[in-house]
Design a protein around this motif. Sequence first.
Motif, PDB file in Angstrom:
ATOM      1  N   LYS A  33       2.161   6.042  -4.078  1.00 45.58           N
ATOM      2  CA  LYS A  33       0.969   6.655  -4.651  1.00 45.58           C
ATOM      3  C   LYS A  33      -0.107   5.634  -4.978  1.00 45.58           C
ATOM      4  CE  LYS A  33       3.551  10.434  -6.707  1.00 45.58           C
ATOM      5  NZ  LYS A  33       3.889  11.139  -7.908  1.00 45.58           N
ATOM      6  N   ASN A  34       0.267   4.376  -5.097  1.00 49.50           N
ATOM      7  CA  ASN A  34      -0.687   3.340  -5.510  1.00 49.50           C
ATOM      8  C   ASN A  34      -1.149   2.472  -4.332  1.00 49.50           C
ATOM      9  OD1 ASN A  34      -0.548   4.080  -8.227  1.00 49.50           O
ATOM     10  ND2 ASN A  34       1.337   2.904  -8.491  1.00 49.50           N
ATOM     11  N   LEU A  35      -1.539   3.111  -3.247  1.00 53.64           N
ATOM     12  CA  LEU A  35      -1.983   2.356  -2.071  1.00 53.64           C
ATOM     13  C   LEU A  35      -3.219   1.512  -2.384  1.00 53.64           C
ATOM     14  CD1 LEU A  35      -1.499   4.814   0.930  1.00 53.64           C
ATOM     15  CD2 LEU A  35      -0.173   2.779   0.354  1.00 53.64           C
ATOM     16  N   ASN A  36      -4.071   2.014  -3.269  1.00 51.55           N
ATOM     17  CA  ASN A  36      -5.278   1.231  -3.605  1.00 51.55           C
ATOM     18  C   ASN A  36      -4.900  -0.064  -4.330  1.00 51.55           C
ATOM     19  OD1 ASN A  36      -4.500   2.605  -5.891  1.00 51.55           O
ATOM     20  ND2 ASN A  36      -6.594   2.997  -6.584  1.00 51.55           N
ATOM     21  N   ARG A  37      -3.842  -0.022  -5.162  1.00 48.16           N
ATOM     22  CA  ARG A  37      -3.384  -1.230  -5.846  1.00 48.16           C
ATOM     23  C   ARG A  37      -2.756  -2.205  -4.849  1.00 48.16           C
ATOM     24  NH1 ARG A  37       1.315  -2.843  -7.495  1.00 48.16           N
ATOM     25  NH2 ARG A  37       2.330  -0.826  -7.398  1.00 48.16           N
ATOM     26  N   VAL A  38      -1.938  -1.693  -3.938  1.00 44.40           N
ATOM     27  CA  VAL A  38      -1.310  -2.526  -2.911  1.00 44.40           C
ATOM     28  C   VAL A  38      -2.383  -3.170  -2.047  1.00 44.40           C
ATOM     29  CG1 VAL A  38       0.136  -2.466  -0.829  1.00 44.40           C
ATOM     30  CG2 VAL A  38       0.834  -1.188  -2.869  1.00 44.40           C
ATOM     31  N   ALA A  39      -3.381  -2.383  -1.673  1.00 40.87           N
ATOM     32  CA  ALA A  39      -4.472  -2.891  -0.833  1.00 40.87           C
ATOM     33  C   ALA A  39      -5.242  -3.989  -1.556  1.00 40.87           C
ATOM     34  CB  ALA A  39      -5.409  -1.749  -0.450  1.00 40.87           C
ATOM     35  N   SER A  40      -5.524  -3.763  -2.815  1.00 40.85           N
ATOM     36  CA  SER A  40      -6.248  -4.750  -3.615  1.00 40.85           C
ATOM     37  C   SER A  40      -5.447  -6.044  -3.743  1.00 40.85           C
ATOM     38  CB  SER A  40      -6.547  -4.163  -4.990  1.00 40.85           C
ATOM     39  OG  SER A  40      -7.243  -5.082  -5.773  1.00 40.85           O
ATOM     40  N   GLU A  41      -4.150  -5.920  -3.989  1.00 46.86           N
ATOM     41  CA  GLU A  41      -3.285  -7.102  -4.082  1.00 46.86           C
ATOM     42  C   GLU A  41      -3.242  -7.868  -2.754  1.00 46.86           C
ATOM     43  OE1 GLU A  41       0.543  -5.762  -5.419  1.00 46.86           O
ATOM     44  OE2 GLU A  41      -0.200  -5.297  -7.436  1.00 46.86           O
ATOM     45  N   ASN A  42      -3.174  -7.128  -1.655  1.00 46.42           N
ATOM     46  CA  ASN A  42      -3.163  -7.781  -0.344  1.00 46.42           C
ATOM     47  C   ASN A  42      -4.431  -8.606  -0.120  1.00 46.42           C
ATOM     48  OD1 ASN A  42      -0.645  -7.105   0.584  1.00 46.42           O
ATOM     49  ND2 ASN A  42      -1.335  -5.495   1.976  1.00 46.42           N
ATOM     50  N   LEU A  43      -5.552  -8.070  -0.545  1.00 48.10           N
ATOM     51  CA  LEU A  43      -6.819  -8.777  -0.342  1.00 48.10           C
ATOM     52  C   LEU A  43      -6.939 -10.025  -1.204  1.00 48.10           C
ATOM     53  CD1 LEU A  43      -9.358  -5.838   0.027  1.00 48.10           C
ATOM     54  CD2 LEU A  43      -8.460  -7.340   1.818  1.00 48.10           C
ATOM     55  N   THR A  44      -6.112 -10.135  -2.254  1.00 49.16           N
ATOM     56  CA  THR A  44      -6.155 -11.330  -3.095  1.00 49.16           C
ATOM     57  C   THR A  44      -5.152 -12.398  -2.633  1.00 49.16           C
ATOM     58  OG1 THR A  44      -4.572 -10.428  -4.679  1.00 49.16           O
ATOM     59  CG2 THR A  44      -6.921 -10.031  -5.123  1.00 49.16           C
TER      60      THR A  44
END
Length: 167
Positions: A33-44
């Motif tokens: 459900k937290n794809l936006n958090r995973v995506a944000s972490e990947n970008l960092t």
Amino acid sequence: MAKLTEKQKRFADYYIESGNATESAKRAGYKGKNLNRVASENLTKLDIKQYIDEQLEKLADTRIMKAQEALELLTSIARGELKEELYIPTDAGVKHVWKIPDIKDRQRAVDSLLKRYPMNKHDELQDALLQAQINKLEAETEKLKKDDGDGTPISIQIVDSWTEKNE
């Protein structure tokens, strides 16, 4: 650079393509459900960020004309080697022709090339002419000094205004 997992690489490639981190995470196979958090972490993550930067630089290199390519194109136009495709309407339909650059286009290409490669001979001639003028003025000054019989000092200053303007 550390090796990316296949999922991280897919995420980065999709991100480069779309610019949407959450959608890229979903397309790369991340779940939850937290794809936006995973995506944000990947970008960092430094490895992923470096990979994305490298790939974007490669894309820019292929899309943006370099100076050498521009000079080659101008040379091709100036020589009349590059042809322009034209479609000319006629009574019988449309006629397809190839046209070499006209003289105005070729001259503009030559002018553009010469701006980048100034003629050294012209500069040398300009310098020689300037030096000849200076020599002439100095000789005339010496003559004036000799011709002045009343003992009054003559003060003549030679100013090289061309050099001052161009420095």
